[in-house]
Scaffold this motif. Structure first.
Motif, mmCIF file in Angstrom:
data_model
loop_
_atom_site.group_PDB
_atom_site.id
_atom_site.type_symbol
_atom_site.label_atom_id
_atom_site.label_comp_id
_atom_site.label_asym_id
_atom_site.label_seq_id
_atom_site.Cartn_x
_atom_site.Cartn_y
_atom_site.Cartn_z
ATOM 1 N N ARG A 163 7.743 4.215 2.346
ATOM 2 C CA ARG A 163 6.739 4.118 1.278
ATOM 3 C C ARG A 163 5.671 3.100 1.634
ATOM 4 O O ARG A 163 5.988 2.008 2.124
ATOM 5 C CB ARG A 163 7.399 3.696 -0.046
ATOM 6 N N ASP A 164 4.422 3.482 1.369
ATOM 7 C CA ASP A 164 3.325 2.541 1.600
ATOM 8 C C ASP A 164 3.422 1.407 0.580
ATOM 9 O O ASP A 164 3.699 1.624 -0.597
ATOM 10 C CB ASP A 164 1.975 3.268 1.454
ATOM 11 N N THR A 175 -6.296 -0.335 9.469
ATOM 12 C CA THR A 175 -5.926 -1.753 9.428
ATOM 13 C C THR A 175 -4.727 -2.089 10.311
ATOM 14 O O THR A 175 -4.582 -3.230 10.727
ATOM 15 C CB THR A 175 -5.608 -2.199 7.982
ATOM 16 N N HIS A 200 -0.309 5.995 12.899
ATOM 17 C CA HIS A 200 0.447 6.389 11.713
ATOM 18 C C HIS A 200 -0.316 7.421 10.914
ATOM 19 O O HIS A 200 -1.541 7.442 10.905
ATOM 20 C CB HIS A 200 0.748 5.169 10.833
ATOM 21 N N HIS A 218 -0.754 9.039 7.006
ATOM 22 C CA HIS A 218 -0.499 8.843 5.581
ATOM 23 C C HIS A 218 -0.131 10.202 4.984
ATOM 24 O O HIS A 218 -0.796 11.200 5.269
ATOM 25 C CB HIS A 218 -1.756 8.344 4.865
HETATM 26 P P1 5GP Z 1 -4.436 2.102 7.669
HETATM 27 O O1 5GP Z 1 -5.404 1.497 6.707
HETATM 28 O O2 5GP Z 1 -4.292 1.296 8.924
HETATM 29 O O3 5GP Z 1 -4.666 3.560 7.927
HETATM 30 O O4 5GP Z 1 -3.038 2.093 6.896
HETATM 31 C C1 5GP Z 1 -2.106 1.092 6.970
HETATM 32 C C2 5GP Z 1 -1.230 1.257 5.756
HETATM 33 O O5 5GP Z 1 -0.061 0.507 5.926
HETATM 34 C C3 5GP Z 1 -1.890 0.783 4.459
HETATM 35 O O6 5GP Z 1 -1.920 1.846 3.521
HETATM 36 C C4 5GP Z 1 -1.007 -0.374 3.996
HETATM 37 O O7 5GP Z 1 -0.846 -0.425 2.595
HETATM 38 C C5 5GP Z 1 0.298 -0.090 4.703
HETATM 39 N N1 5GP Z 1 1.042 -1.294 5.046
HETATM 40 C C6 5GP Z 1 0.564 -2.408 5.671
HETATM 41 N N2 5GP Z 1 1.534 -3.320 5.835
HETATM 42 C C7 5GP Z 1 2.665 -2.768 5.322
HETATM 43 C C8 5GP Z 1 4.013 -3.229 5.189
HETATM 44 O O8 5GP Z 1 4.379 -4.334 5.598
HETATM 45 N N3 5GP Z 1 4.895 -2.390 4.603
HETATM 46 C C9 5GP Z 1 4.550 -1.153 4.141
HETATM 47 N N4 5GP Z 1 5.486 -0.406 3.573
HETATM 48 N N5 5GP Z 1 3.277 -0.672 4.248
HETATM 49 C C10 5GP Z 1 2.362 -1.469 4.815
#
Ligand code: 5GP
Ligand code: ZN
Length: 116
Positions: free
Chosen positions: A31-32, A97, A102, A104
């Motif tokens: 889970r995000d 970030t 990954h 979503h």
């Molecule tokens: P990006 O913005 O790089 O595509 O997505 C990274 C995602 O990872 C974000 O939606 C963020 O909320 C999630 N995320 C970042 N750190 C953690 C964490 O420590 N645990 C979990 N479960 N999700 C994380």
């Protein structure tokens, strides 16, 4: 980036806790932490890969597992009929970030198009 510094690698090893819902030999779905929809999972290859352009054999194999997991997520959470969205953010314009490849998985509400 070193694996020791990567948040998602540390989720794979269990060093950082996460709500892991499914795992295969090569991929993990959890889970995000900051959900953008009622159902928001992050699906990752277990091996550290930074971009989709790193087409290693291991990553290609992991992609098979990742897409299998998205189907399993959809079925298990009852959105296979209503629908869902899979998103891959790459680079600053997409707001990426975490530098570990990954996907979503988003579902549980109407998802607007085009995305913001
Ligand atoms: P990006 O913005 O790089 O595509 O997505 C990274 C995602 O990872 C974000 O939606 C963020 O909320 C999630 N995320 C970042 N750190 C953690 C964490 O420590 N645990 C979990 N479960 N999700 C994380
Ligand atoms: Zn990593």
């Amino acid at each position: 980036m070193k694996k020791e510094d990567c948040i998602f690698c540390r989720i794979v090893t269990g060093e950082i806790p996460a709500d892991i819902v499914f795992r295969t030999e090569r991929a993990l779905a959890f889970r995000d932490i900051n959900p953008q929809a009622p159902l928001h999972f992050v699906v990752i290859p277990k091996d550290h890969v930074e971009t989709v352009s790193q087409l290693s054999n291991e990553f290609m194999l992991a992609l098979g597992d990742i897409f299998r997991l998205t189907g399993i997520l959809a079925g298990s959470f009852g959105v296979d009929q209503k629908g869902f969205r899979i998103v891959f953010n790459e680079g600053p314009d997409a707001g990426r970030t975490v530098p570990h490849a990954h996907f979503h998985f988003l579902a549980g509400r109407p998802l607007h198009w085009p995305p913001g």
